[in-house]
Write a protein that holds these residues in place. Sequence first.
Motif, short mmCIF file in Angstrom:
data_model
loop_
_atom_site.label_atom_id
_atom_site.label_comp_id
_atom_site.label_asym_id
_atom_site.label_seq_id
_atom_site.Cartn_x
_atom_site.Cartn_y
_atom_site.Cartn_z
N LYS A 181 4.79 55.70 -27.96
CA LYS A 181 5.23 54.35 -27.59
C LYS A 181 4.14 53.57 -26.85
O LYS A 181 4.15 52.35 -26.85
CB LYS A 181 6.48 54.40 -26.71
CG LYS A 181 7.73 54.72 -27.48
CD LYS A 181 8.94 54.59 -26.60
CE LYS A 181 10.19 54.82 -27.42
NZ LYS A 181 11.39 54.42 -26.71
N THR A 182 3.22 54.27 -26.22
CA THR A 182 2.19 53.60 -25.42
C THR A 182 0.82 53.64 -26.09
O THR A 182 -0.16 53.18 -25.51
CB THR A 182 2.10 54.23 -24.02
OG1 THR A 182 1.83 55.64 -24.16
CG2 THR A 182 3.37 54.01 -23.23
N ALA A 183 0.73 54.14 -27.30
CA ALA A 183 -0.56 54.27 -27.99
C ALA A 183 -1.23 52.91 -28.21
O ALA A 183 -2.47 52.83 -28.22
CB ALA A 183 -0.37 54.98 -29.32
N CYS A 184 -0.46 51.87 -28.36
CA CYS A 184 -1.04 50.54 -28.61
C CYS A 184 -1.82 49.99 -27.43
O CYS A 184 -2.61 49.06 -27.57
CB CYS A 184 0.05 49.56 -29.02
SG CYS A 184 1.28 49.25 -27.74
N GLY A 199 7.55 44.50 -27.36
CA GLY A 199 8.65 44.65 -26.42
C GLY A 199 8.60 43.63 -25.29
O GLY A 199 7.63 42.89 -25.12
N SER A 200 9.64 43.62 -24.51
CA SER A 200 9.76 42.69 -23.38
C SER A 200 9.18 43.31 -22.11
O SER A 200 8.83 44.49 -22.07
CB SER A 200 11.23 42.35 -23.16
OG SER A 200 11.93 43.50 -22.71
N VAL A 201 9.09 42.50 -21.08
CA VAL A 201 8.64 42.98 -19.78
C VAL A 201 9.62 44.04 -19.26
O VAL A 201 9.21 45.03 -18.64
CB VAL A 201 8.50 41.80 -18.78
CG1 VAL A 201 8.23 42.29 -17.38
CG2 VAL A 201 7.40 40.87 -19.23
N GLU A 202 10.90 43.84 -19.51
CA GLU A 202 11.92 44.82 -19.11
C GLU A 202 11.68 46.17 -19.78
O GLU A 202 11.77 47.22 -19.14
CB GLU A 202 13.32 44.29 -19.45
CG GLU A 202 14.44 45.24 -19.10
CD GLU A 202 14.58 45.51 -17.62
OE1 GLU A 202 15.01 46.62 -17.25
OE2 GLU A 202 14.25 44.62 -16.80
N GLU A 203 11.35 46.15 -21.06
CA GLU A 203 11.07 47.41 -21.77
C GLU A 203 9.80 48.07 -21.24
O GLU A 203 9.73 49.29 -21.13
CB GLU A 203 10.95 47.14 -23.28
CG GLU A 203 12.28 46.79 -23.92
CD GLU A 203 12.13 46.28 -25.34
OE1 GLU A 203 13.07 46.49 -26.12
OE2 GLU A 203 11.10 45.67 -25.66
#
Length: 93
Positions: free
Chosen positions: A40-43, A67-71
């Motif tokens: 999920k954080t590879a980008c 995604g949003s800031v909340e995500e």
Amino acid sequence: MPTDAQVLIGKVLQIKDKLYAKRHSIPTDLQKEWNTLDRKTACFESDALFHSAVKGKKMNKKINYSGSVEELSQLVSRLKTLNKKVNITHVHH
């Protein structure tokens, strides 16, 4: 001044670096969570920019995160929780 998203991305990268350094110490019961968060954080990783570069063209730092800031905030929380769990199991071993 950095935006909320930029601050959260910085936190994601800091925590992920800590976890990546301890990746061999992550217990098997936490590996699935680590793999999910890693994907999920590879980008956000710098090598993602390297792989998208084209010779002779100007390179722009673009992050393919929709995604949003909340995500992002939830990702930071999940990474922090995982880091704490890894630290606890690492100390006990």
